[in-house]
Design an enzyme around this catalytic site. Structure first.
Site, PDB file in Angstrom:
ATOM      1  N   HIS A  23      46.985  54.982  34.751  1.00  0.00           N
ATOM      2  CA  HIS A  23      47.899  54.046  35.405  1.00  0.00           C
ATOM      3  C   HIS A  23      49.266  54.136  34.734  1.00  0.00           C
ATOM      4  CE1 HIS A  23      49.349  50.495  37.431  1.00  0.00           C
ATOM      5  NE2 HIS A  23      49.405  49.785  36.315  1.00  0.00           N
TER       6      HIS A  23
ATOM      7  N   GLU B 171      44.576  48.148  41.688  1.00  0.00           N
ATOM      8  CA  GLU B 171      45.812  47.933  42.450  1.00  0.00           C
ATOM      9  C   GLU B 171      45.750  48.683  43.775  1.00  0.00           C
ATOM     10  OE1 GLU B 171      49.399  49.607  40.967  1.00  0.00           O
ATOM     11  OE2 GLU B 171      48.505  51.553  40.514  1.00  0.00           O
TER      12      GLU B 171
ATOM     13  N   GLU C  46      51.989  52.447  34.358  1.00  0.00           N
ATOM     14  CA  GLU C  46      52.606  51.394  33.554  1.00  0.00           C
ATOM     15  C   GLU C  46      51.847  51.039  32.276  1.00  0.00           C
ATOM     16  OE1 GLU C  46      54.210  50.877  37.679  1.00  0.00           O
ATOM     17  OE2 GLU C  46      52.216  51.223  36.834  1.00  0.00           O
TER      18      GLU C  46
ATOM     19  N   ASP D 193      42.879  54.542  40.085  1.00  0.00           N
ATOM     20  CA  ASP D 193      43.249  54.907  38.718  1.00  0.00           C
ATOM     21  C   ASP D 193      42.031  54.972  37.805  1.00  0.00           C
ATOM     22  OD1 ASP D 193      45.834  54.912  39.635  1.00  0.00           O
ATOM     23  OD2 ASP D 193      46.348  52.962  38.789  1.00  0.00           O
TER      24      ASP D 193
END
Length: 249
Positions: A117, A31, A119, A42
């Site tokens: 990460h 990302e 989420e 990440d």
């Protein structure tokens, strides 16, 4: 030189070392991290920390899961930025579950999952829960690296800038410093800009395009980030996890 990375071993090497070893599975994402950091931040951080830990605890680092759950608009930008590759929750659960079951099938009894990460965590825990129902003799631990940073080190890292909270610390001082430490060759600090948001919304809105996100993708400043701070963080995090593993495994 003896490697800790599973993908660099032959199957015979792995087979000889797996008995009693701790398998460490780094989980990251792909990302955006602003104009100065790579898409792989990440994964870089979780893998770098996994290597440091493995060298101290008879660990084997499994190949990193480099895709993660959907990045929320105000904690990474979501699908708004090109290059961000998001997985559905069920996809991530199934992937982690399959990896864990394969490691167990190969004889691994101790597994540590290093999450990088924000989420990802709920889906990793769901996979672990499903696997643990079938393998009660296997011990699995999961943690996100920012959860174990000591207060003393946080004060040294945020010596000039206030800590905004982990929800907004996307491509901020923590991630930037750690990436500068592990992979300075992938950092473009000449592209650094000051940008950020005023705070979290307190609610979620979809489609993500309706959410107000900065043009750079930054949520907070990365000013004062250094590789030296990254090393300080990495050493502190590694020490914390070594203590946890010696106690729990």
């Amino acid at each position: 030189m003896c490697t800790v990375f599973m993908q660099e071993m032959t199957w015979q090497d792995f087979n000889e070392r797996k008995d009693g070893a701790i398998a460490i599975l780094p989980v990251g994402s792909t990302e955006q991290h602003g104009p100065m950091l790579p898409l792989s931040v990440d994964s870089i951080i979780s893998t770098g920390l996994a290597e440091m830990i493995a060298k101290k605890v008879n660990g084997i680092v499994a190949p990193c899961v480099t895709y993660g759950y959907k990045s929320a608009p105000l904690s990474g930008g979501g699908p708004i930025f090109p290059g961000t590759i998001d997985m559905n929750g069920v996809t991530l659960i199934d992937l982690i579950k399959d990896i864990l079951e394969e490691l167990i099938r190969d004889g691994i009894k101790k597994i540590f999952i290093m999450n990088g990460h924000y989420e990802n965590e709920a889906f990793i825990l769901e996979a672990m829960d499903l696997v643990s129902r079938e393998h009660e003799d296997v011990t699995m631990i999961e943690s996100s690296w920012w959860d174990v940073i000591s207060d003393a080190v946080m004060k040294k890292v945020f010596d000039e800038v206030d800590y905004p909270g982990i929800e907004l610390e996307h491509a901020g001082i923590l991630e930037t410093s750690l990436t500068l430490y592990f992979r300075p060759d992938l950092c473009h600090m000449d592209r650094f800009v000051e940008d950020g948001v005023e705070g979290t919304l307190g609610y979620n809105i979809y489609p993500a395009s309706k959410c107000e996100v900065t043009e750079t993708g930054l949520l907070t400043t990365a000013r004062t980030s250094t590789g030296e701070k990254g090393k300080l963080l990495a050493d502190d995090i590694t020490e914390a996890y070594v203590k946890i593993m010696k106690k729990r495994f």
